[in-house]
Design an enzyme around this catalytic site. Structure first.
Site, PDB file in Angstrom:
ATOM      1  N   GLY A 127       0.821  -1.210   0.000  1.00 23.81           N
ATOM      2  CA  GLY A 127       0.000   0.000   0.000  1.00 23.81           C
ATOM      3  C   GLY A 127       0.847   1.249   0.000  1.00 23.81           C
ATOM      4  N   ALA A 128       1.881   1.280  -0.844  1.00 22.46           N
ATOM      5  CA  ALA A 128       2.908   2.330  -0.758  1.00 22.46           C
ATOM      6  C   ALA A 128       2.726   3.474  -1.739  1.00 22.46           C
ATOM      7  CB  ALA A 128       4.295   1.711  -0.961  1.00 22.46           C
ATOM      8  N   ASN A 129       1.647   3.491  -2.487  1.00 26.37           N
ATOM      9  CA  ASN A 129       1.501   4.565  -3.468  1.00 26.37           C
ATOM     10  C   ASN A 129       0.898   5.833  -2.868  1.00 26.37           C
ATOM     11  OD1 ASN A 129      -0.977   2.723  -3.591  1.00 26.37           O
ATOM     12  ND2 ASN A 129      -1.748   4.589  -4.580  1.00 26.37           N
ATOM     13  N   GLY A 133       2.010   4.721   3.789  1.00 29.38           N
ATOM     14  CA  GLY A 133       2.847   3.783   3.045  1.00 29.38           C
ATOM     15  C   GLY A 133       3.812   4.491   2.121  1.00 29.38           C
ATOM     16  N   SER A 256      -3.265  -1.060  14.976  1.00 34.04           N
ATOM     17  CA  SER A 256      -3.917   0.154  15.446  1.00 34.04           C
ATOM     18  C   SER A 256      -4.323  -0.016  16.901  1.00 34.04           C
ATOM     19  CB  SER A 256      -5.155   0.463  14.603  1.00 34.04           C
ATOM     20  OG  SER A 256      -5.932   1.493  15.189  1.00 34.04           O
ATOM     21  N   TYR A 288     -13.063  -3.599  11.378  1.00 34.86           N
ATOM     22  CA  TYR A 288     -11.733  -2.989  11.427  1.00 34.86           C
ATOM     23  C   TYR A 288     -11.026  -3.321  12.747  1.00 34.86           C
ATOM     24  CZ  TYR A 288      -8.063   0.559  11.150  1.00 34.86           C
ATOM     25  OH  TYR A 288      -6.834   1.203  11.122  1.00 34.86           O
TER      26      TYR A 288
END
Length: 414
Positions: A127-129, A133, A256, A288
């Site tokens: 999820g680095a875009n 991230g 989290s 979540y």
């Protein structure tokens, strides 16, 4: 908190009738031939040991049909149950000193990395875009690390890479397509990485979804659970060899503080209909919270199963202004209101980067971090029975999908 230390008790003699042996993943155990019992601790010192590294030249490890591990010496044409690396086994025991705090909630990822040279290191950030991230990948890359940005949308991933490359010459970043809503995509991404690289020093499991409407993935599981936990679980296991072949490899799972509000409390709660609930049982916040608890339980169990790897979970910050709230206009508005009082993306990335690179964490594993400091997660998150149960159920869910697509291969798990 477990630390891997270099002193050895291999010279301590075993009592009569005892034998030292190893499991497939290098954990040393002790067999009492008088009582036919086994235990993990040395019968005299009470300490535990592991063996690491490759077998000596000419040796081969084999596993029999009944699960016994044999070692074949092809040069001398002999077979033994004793691992030839036992003479060099190292102890691991609980650390007596806490990790010293050098950074806090106001620290940025770039501040954590100040003066560090990460050339020669290979890292994956999921999820680095965008968001945390992206800042995580950017910070590592600016300090010489070769970073693979995994993204569902390769175009957005390439745009992120170009943005990083504009900041400094000789930046080494690549993209890898990874759709966490598809276990087939997870398997394909892992195989693509292994074909190109033999080692992986840092794996940061950052990607996640939040506050999405109820929907099932193509594999038939609730999306929040699969994206936030199950696919990351599978991705990590598929990358076992490149990770475990590195000295001081790190796995960082972004969890989290929401894990404290999970309703999963007992072993009986950890079954498929709770982890991946039907529509009438679904509440986005509950899903979540449960997935974030799964993140920490996975971390705890992985730390035990891979004792030579440093495994951490961490909390990046509360209501950080990222794309996490993109599925709800109400949450977007709320996140906007609290933005002046929350961490920046650089600050939110600091704890992940600290866990992935801090020299003082070498040999430390199974720890939860917040604001670049180790702290206690919930009591539930430390329940080893729940961690084992989650591992087992997660594996079963993956096996079911792989059988469905005729893609199943045996995972190297004990």
């Amino acid at each position: 908190m477990v630390g891997i230390l270099n002193d050895s008790d291999s010279e301590d003699e075993l009592p009569p009738g005892w034998e030292e042996m190893t499991t497939i993943d290098g954990n040393v155990y002790y067999v009492n031939h008088y009582t036919k019992g086994t235990q993990w601790t040395h019968p005299r010192t009470g300490r535990q040991k592991i063996v690491e590294g490759e077998l000596p030249s000419g040796w081969e490890r084999r596993v029999t049909d009944d699960g016994k591990v044999l070692f074949v010496d092809h040069m001398n044409r002999t077979t033994t149950y004793s691992d030839p690396r036992l003479a060099f086994a190292t102890e691991y025991r609980e650390l007596s000193q806490p990790v010293r705090q050098r950074f806090d909630g106001s620290s940025t990822a770039l501040a954590v990395l100040y003066g560090r040279d990460l050339r020669g290191k290979v890292a994956i950030v999921t999820g680095a875009n965008t968001g945390i991230g992206f800042e995580t990948a950017r910070s590592l890359a600016l300090h010489g690390c070769k970073v693979i940005l995994t993204c569902r949308d390769l175009k957005k991933g390439e745009e992120a890479v170009q943005k990083i490359r504009q900041e400094r010459d000789n930046i080494t970043c690549e993209t890898l397509q990874l759709d966490l809503s598809s276990l087939h995509s997870v398997k394909k991404a892992a195989e693509e990485f292994k074909q190109k690289y033999g080692t992986l020093h840092i794996l940061i499991l950052n990607a996640g979804v939040f506050a999405i409407p109820y929907e099932l993935t193509e594999d038939g599981y609730e999306t929040t659970f699969q994206v936030n936990h199950l696919s990351h679980f599978y991705f990590t296991l598929l990358l076992e060899h490149p990770i475990r072949s590195c000295h001081n490899a790190r796995v960082v799972v972004v969890s989290s503080e929401s894990h404290r509000f999970s309703t999963l409390q007992t072993v009986e709660d950890f079954h498929q209909l709770n982890l991946s609930p039907p529509a009438y049982k679904y509440w986005f916040m509950g899903a979540y919270n449960d997935s974030k608890l799964c993140n920490i339980l996975f971390t705890q169990e992985l730390a035990k199963r891979w004792p030579s790897v440093s495994v951490f979970s961490c909390h990046p910050g509360n209501m950080v202004s990222s794309s996490l709230s993109r599925y709800s206009w109400i949450l977007r508005f709320l996140f906007m209101l609290v933005r002046p009082f929350t961490k920046s993306l650089q600050q939110a990335a600091s704890t992940s980067v600290f866990c992935a690179t801090a020299p003082e964490l070498e040999g430390v594993t199974g720890v939860y971090f917040n604001n670049c400091y180790c702290c206690d997660p919930s009591t539930t998150a430390l329940d080893s029975a729940l961690a084992r149960r989650l591992w087992s159920v997660s594996q079963e869910m993956i096996v079911n999908v792989m059988k469905k697509y005729k893609l199943w291969e045996t995972l190297a798990l004990k």
